[in-house]
Design a protein around this motif. Structure first.
Motif, PDB file in Angstrom:
ATOM      1  N   PRO A  85       0.699  -1.275  -0.074  1.00 23.35           N
ATOM      2  CA  PRO A  85      -0.143   0.117   0.008  1.00 23.35           C
ATOM      3  C   PRO A  85       1.030   1.408  -0.247  1.00 23.35           C
ATOM      4  N   ASN A  86       0.440   2.461  -0.646  1.00 24.28           N
ATOM      5  CA  ASN A  86       0.876   3.630  -0.550  1.00 24.28           C
ATOM      6  C   ASN A  86       0.852   4.210   0.927  1.00 24.28           C
ATOM      7  N   TYR A  87       1.902   4.999   1.204  1.00 27.93           N
ATOM      8  CA  TYR A  87       1.682   5.464   2.514  1.00 27.93           C
ATOM      9  C   TYR A  87       0.317   6.320   2.782  1.00 27.93           C
ATOM     10  N   HIS A  88      -0.185   7.025   1.738  1.00 27.79           N
ATOM     11  CA  HIS A  88      -1.224   7.771   1.978  1.00 27.79           C
ATOM     12  C   HIS A  88      -2.472   6.961   1.370  1.00 27.79           C
ATOM     13  N   THR A  89      -2.531   5.634   1.352  1.00 26.25           N
ATOM     14  CA  THR A  89      -3.713   4.953   0.931  1.00 26.25           C
ATOM     15  C   THR A  89      -4.912   5.179   2.007  1.00 26.25           C
ATOM     16  N   LEU A  90      -4.362   5.295   3.169  1.00 25.84           N
ATOM     17  CA  LEU A  90      -5.437   5.608   4.165  1.00 25.84           C
ATOM     18  C   LEU A  90      -4.835   6.658   5.084  1.00 25.84           C
ATOM     19  N   ASP A  91      -4.266   7.690   4.577  1.00 24.25           N
ATOM     20  CA  ASP A  91      -3.990   8.930   5.262  1.00 24.25           C
ATOM     21  C   ASP A  91      -2.877   8.571   6.461  1.00 24.25           C
ATOM     22  N   THR A  92      -1.720   8.908   5.897  1.00 19.43           N
ATOM     23  CA  THR A  92      -0.361   8.595   6.745  1.00 19.43           C
ATOM     24  C   THR A  92      -0.412   7.249   7.264  1.00 19.43           C
ATOM     25  N   GLY A  93      -0.570   6.200   6.415  1.00 22.57           N
ATOM     26  CA  GLY A  93      -1.069   5.071   6.925  1.00 22.57           C
ATOM     27  C   GLY A  93       0.372   4.065   7.717  1.00 22.57           C
ATOM     28  N   LYS A  94      -0.183   2.998   8.343  1.00 18.72           N
ATOM     29  CA  LYS A  94       0.623   2.077   9.119  1.00 18.72           C
ATOM     30  C   LYS A  94       0.225   0.747   8.689  1.00 18.72           C
ATOM     31  N   SER A  95       0.933  -0.100   8.318  1.00 14.37           N
ATOM     32  CA  SER A  95       0.537  -1.566   7.848  1.00 14.37           C
ATOM     33  C   SER A  95       1.122  -2.685   8.797  1.00 14.37           C
ATOM     34  N   PHE A  96       0.011  -3.682   8.750  1.00 17.83           N
ATOM     35  CA  PHE A  96       0.469  -4.775   9.647  1.00 17.83           C
ATOM     36  C   PHE A  96       0.551  -6.221   8.837  1.00 17.83           C
ATOM     37  N   PRO A  97       1.540  -6.737   8.540  1.00 18.30           N
ATOM     38  CA  PRO A  97       1.573  -7.952   7.544  1.00 18.30           C
ATOM     39  C   PRO A  97       1.026  -9.173   8.243  1.00 18.30           C
ATOM     40  N   LEU A  98       0.724 -10.243   7.700  1.00 18.23           N
ATOM     41  CA  LEU A  98       0.444 -11.470   7.937  1.00 18.23           C
ATOM     42  C   LEU A  98       1.757 -12.504   8.040  1.00 18.23           C
ATOM     43  N   TYR A  99       2.722 -11.805   7.104  1.00 17.69           N
ATOM     44  CA  TYR A  99       4.132 -12.590   7.041  1.00 17.69           C
ATOM     45  C   TYR A  99       5.091 -11.594   6.766  1.00 17.69           C
ATOM     46  N   VAL A 100       6.461 -11.884   7.215  1.00 18.88           N
ATOM     47  CA  VAL A 100       7.527 -11.151   6.879  1.00 18.88           C
ATOM     48  C   VAL A 100       8.438 -12.108   6.299  1.00 18.88           C
ATOM     49  N   TYR A 101       9.137 -11.406   5.150  1.00 18.89           N
ATOM     50  CA  TYR A 101      10.162 -12.336   4.241  1.00 18.89           C
ATOM     51  C   TYR A 101      11.427 -12.007   4.485  1.00 18.89           C
ATOM     52  N   ASP A 102      12.351 -12.693   4.932  1.00 20.78           N
ATOM     53  CA  ASP A 102      13.749 -12.506   5.029  1.00 20.78           C
ATOM     54  C   ASP A 102      14.524 -13.139   3.936  1.00 20.78           C
ATOM     55  N   VAL A 103      15.633 -12.397   3.490  1.00 23.61           N
ATOM     56  CA  VAL A 103      16.383 -12.925   2.446  1.00 23.61           C
ATOM     57  C   VAL A 103      17.471 -13.742   3.297  1.00 23.61           C
ATOM     58  N   MET A 104      17.776 -15.187   2.991  1.00 21.45           N
ATOM     59  CA  MET A 104      18.980 -15.691   3.454  1.00 21.45           C
ATOM     60  C   MET A 104      20.061 -15.595   2.441  1.00 21.45           C
ATOM     61  N   PRO A 105      21.090 -15.006   2.741  1.00 21.88           N
ATOM     62  CA  PRO A 105      22.069 -14.490   1.674  1.00 21.88           C
ATOM     63  C   PRO A 105      22.842 -15.749   1.494  1.00 21.88           C
ATOM     64  N   GLN A 106      23.527 -15.745   0.235  1.00 17.26           N
ATOM     65  CA  GLN A 106      24.277 -16.593  -0.291  1.00 17.26           C
ATOM     66  C   GLN A 106      25.723 -16.908   0.819  1.00 17.26           C
ATOM     67  N   GLY A 107      26.283 -17.668   0.947  1.00 15.01           N
ATOM     68  CA  GLY A 107      27.308 -18.043   1.877  1.00 15.01           C
ATOM     69  C   GLY A 107      26.876 -18.162   3.368  1.00 15.01           C
ATOM     70  N   ASP A 108      25.255 -18.133   3.769  1.00 12.91           N
ATOM     71  CA  ASP A 108      25.160 -18.319   5.044  1.00 12.91           C
ATOM     72  C   ASP A 108      25.369 -19.683   5.513  1.00 12.91           C
ATOM     73  N   LEU A 109      25.468 -19.887   6.613  1.00 16.84           N
ATOM     74  CA  LEU A 109      25.753 -21.203   7.219  1.00 16.84           C
ATOM     75  C   LEU A 109      24.877 -22.499   6.619  1.00 16.84           C
TER      76      LEU A 109
END
Length: 181
Positions: A85-109
Motif C-alpha cells: 500500500p501507498n503511505y497515503h492509501t489511508l491517510d499517513t498509514g501504518k501496515s501490519f502484515p501476516l508474514y514477513v519475508y527475510d532473505v537468506m544470503p548466499q554463503g549463509d551457514l
C-alpha cells in the motif's frame, strides 16, 4: 513513465549512479483504496519504502492490514490488501502484515555453495501473542491466520472505533479480547 525527483534521487544522479531496469521489481501496488497501480520497487527510486520490501518480496504472497496512522486527519479505518500500500492509501498509514519475508544470503551457514539467495517466510504474529489468545479463549486450535483475521474484524467494529476513538488518533491500535469470539 513518471519519476518523482526527490533530493535523494537528484543526489544519486549527481554522483553518476545508474540503475538497470529489472522487470522483477515491477509490482502491483495499492495506490488508494480499491485503486491499484504499478510500482517499481527499488531502493534507488523509492525514497522511504519502510518495511514493504520485507512484506512483499519477488512474487511472494502476503496480506497486510493497512490502517490510518497516528495523527491522521481522517477517522480511523483499515483495509486489507494483497500488495504494497501507498503511505497515503489511508491517510499517513501504518501496515501490519501476516508474514514477513527475510532473505537468506548466499554463503549463509545453512546455504550450499552456488545456491542463490532464498526467501524465508516467517509469521508477523508472535508465538507469545498466539499463546495469549489461545489461553484467553481456551482454544489450542487457534492459528496465527485466525488471529490476523480476528484483528481485522475487531478494527472494523463500530463499537471498537467509538470506544477507542481518542486512542486511535494518538497511538497504534490495541486489540482487546472480544467476549463473543
Amino acid at each position: 513513465r513518471r519519476i518523482s525527483w526527490s533530493s535523494t534521487l537528484l543526489m544519486q544522479v549527481a554522483r553518476n549512479r545508474t540503475a538497470a531496469f529489472n522487470r522483477a521489481q515491477l509490482v502491483m501496488a495499492t495506490y488508494r483504496p480499491f485503486e491499484k497501480r504499478w510500482l517499481y520497487l527499488d531502493s534507488m527510486f523509492n525514497e522511504r519504502p519502510g518495511a514493504m520490501p520485507d512484506y512483499f518480496r519477488d512474487s511472494s504472497e502476503n496480506l497486510v492490514i493497512a490502517t490510518t496512522g497516528v495523527g491522521a486527519s481522517k477517522p480511523f479505518s483499515c483495509l486489507m490488501v494483497n500488495c504494497p500500500p501507498n503511505y497515503h492509501t489511508l491517510d499517513t498509514g501504518k501496515s501490519f502484515p501476516l508474514y514477513v519475508y527475510d532473505v537468506m544470503p548466499q554463503g549463509d551457514l545453512l546455504s550450499t555453495a552456488g545456491q542463490r539467495e532464498r526467501l524465508v517466510q516467517r509469521d508477523a504474529i508472535s508465538d507469545k501473542a498466539l499463546a495469549a489468545f489461545r489461553s484467553a479463549y481456551r482454544s489450542p486450535s487457534l492459528e496465527k491466520q485466525d488471529l490476523f483475521y480476528y484483528v481485522y474484524g475487531v478494527m472494523h467494529s463500530p463499537e471498537y472505533k467509538a470506544r477507542f476513538d481518542a486512542d486511535l488518533k494518538k497511538q497504534l491500535p490495541r486489540i482487546p479480547y472480544a467476549a463473543d469470539f
